[in-house]
Design an enzyme around this catalytic site. Structure first.
Site, PDB file in Angstrom:
ATOM      1  N   ASP A  29       1.238  -1.394  -0.055  1.00  0.00           N
ATOM      2  CA  ASP A  29       0.189   0.188  -0.131  1.00  0.00           C
ATOM      3  C   ASP A  29       0.697   0.815   0.459  1.00  0.00           C
ATOM      4  OD1 ASP A  29      -1.275   2.187   0.733  1.00  0.00           O
ATOM      5  OD2 ASP A  29      -3.485   0.464   1.245  1.00  0.00           O
ATOM      6  N   ILE A  30       0.297   1.853  -0.841  1.00  0.00           N
ATOM      7  CA  ILE A  30       1.253   3.294  -0.943  1.00  0.00           C
ATOM      8  C   ILE A  30       0.613   4.044   0.319  1.00  0.00           C
ATOM      9  CG2 ILE A  30       1.529   3.343  -3.341  1.00  0.00           C
ATOM     10  CD1 ILE A  30      -0.276   5.585  -3.271  1.00  0.00           C
ATOM     11  N   ASN A  85     -12.671  -3.403   2.530  1.00  0.00           N
ATOM     12  CA  ASN A  85     -14.085  -2.959   2.401  1.00  0.00           C
ATOM     13  C   ASN A  85     -15.147  -2.699   1.180  1.00  0.00           C
ATOM     14  OD1 ASN A  85     -13.153  -0.913   4.592  1.00  0.00           O
ATOM     15  ND2 ASN A  85     -11.826  -0.446   3.531  1.00  0.00           N
ATOM     16  N   GLY A  91     -16.077   3.056   3.763  1.00  0.00           N
ATOM     17  CA  GLY A  91     -13.766   3.530   3.206  1.00  0.00           C
ATOM     18  C   GLY A  91     -13.990   2.923   1.966  1.00  0.00           C
ATOM     19  N   GLN A  92     -14.397   2.221   1.393  1.00  0.00           N
ATOM     20  CA  GLN A  92     -13.564   1.832   0.181  1.00  0.00           C
ATOM     21  C   GLN A  92     -13.386   3.416  -0.764  1.00  0.00           C
ATOM     22  OE1 GLN A  92     -15.711  -0.905  -2.335  1.00  0.00           O
ATOM     23  NE2 GLN A  92     -14.217  -1.122  -3.090  1.00  0.00           N
ATOM     24  N   HIS A  98     -10.571  -5.002  -3.186  1.00  0.00           N
ATOM     25  CA  HIS A  98      -9.223  -5.426  -2.566  1.00  0.00           C
ATOM     26  C   HIS A  98      -9.053  -6.186  -1.406  1.00  0.00           C
ATOM     27  CE1 HIS A  98     -10.209  -1.154  -2.250  1.00  0.00           C
ATOM     28  NE2 HIS A  98      -8.912  -1.745  -1.401  1.00  0.00           N
ATOM     29  N   HIS A 100      -7.021  -6.050   2.550  1.00  0.00           N
ATOM     30  CA  HIS A 100      -6.305  -5.342   3.300  1.00  0.00           C
ATOM     31  C   HIS A 100      -5.368  -5.877   4.499  1.00  0.00           C
ATOM     32  CE1 HIS A 100      -6.629  -0.643   2.039  1.00  0.00           C
ATOM     33  NE2 HIS A 100      -8.148  -1.554   1.247  1.00  0.00           N
TER      34      HIS A 100
END
Length: 105
Positions: A29-30, A85, A91-92, A98, A100
């Site tokens: 994750d960035i 999410n 919160g998507q 995807h 996390h």
């Protein structure tokens, strides 16, 4: 398609990939929220968990077998969480299913 994850999967946007196969791709994750924070995304564009159908059963089963391997590879097999999410209200922020994979801290 204007999906950032599809572009990452296609190699059009650089990412630090840590796993890939015919069905899914994982990358860091960035904007990590924890010490270890990776994303696992299916190659197939599925907008959210709400769009999952029986057709996706094998794909999701595969992703769930990849997750513990990634946790081991990333050194968090003793304790990690997996979150997805579904929808903006939850919160998507990217409309591509995807997961996390995060360390506890």
């Amino acid at each position: 398609m204007d999906c950032i994850f599809c572009k990452i999967i296609e190699g059009l946007i650089p990412s630090e990939k840590i796993y890939e196969d015919d069905l899914c791709v994982a990358f860091y994750d960035i904007e990590p929220q924890t010490r270890v924070h990776a994303l696992i995304v299916p190659r197939e564009h599925i907008p959210s968990a709400a769009a999952i159908t029986e057709h996706h059963a094998a794909l999701l089963g595969h992703i769930w077998t990849v997750i513990p391997k990634l946790a081991e590879q990333l050194g968090v097999a003793e304790g990690f969480r997996v979150v997805t999410n579904s929808g903006a209200d939850a919160g998507q922020t990217v409309a591509h299913l995807h997961f996390h994979l995060q360390s506890p801290k």
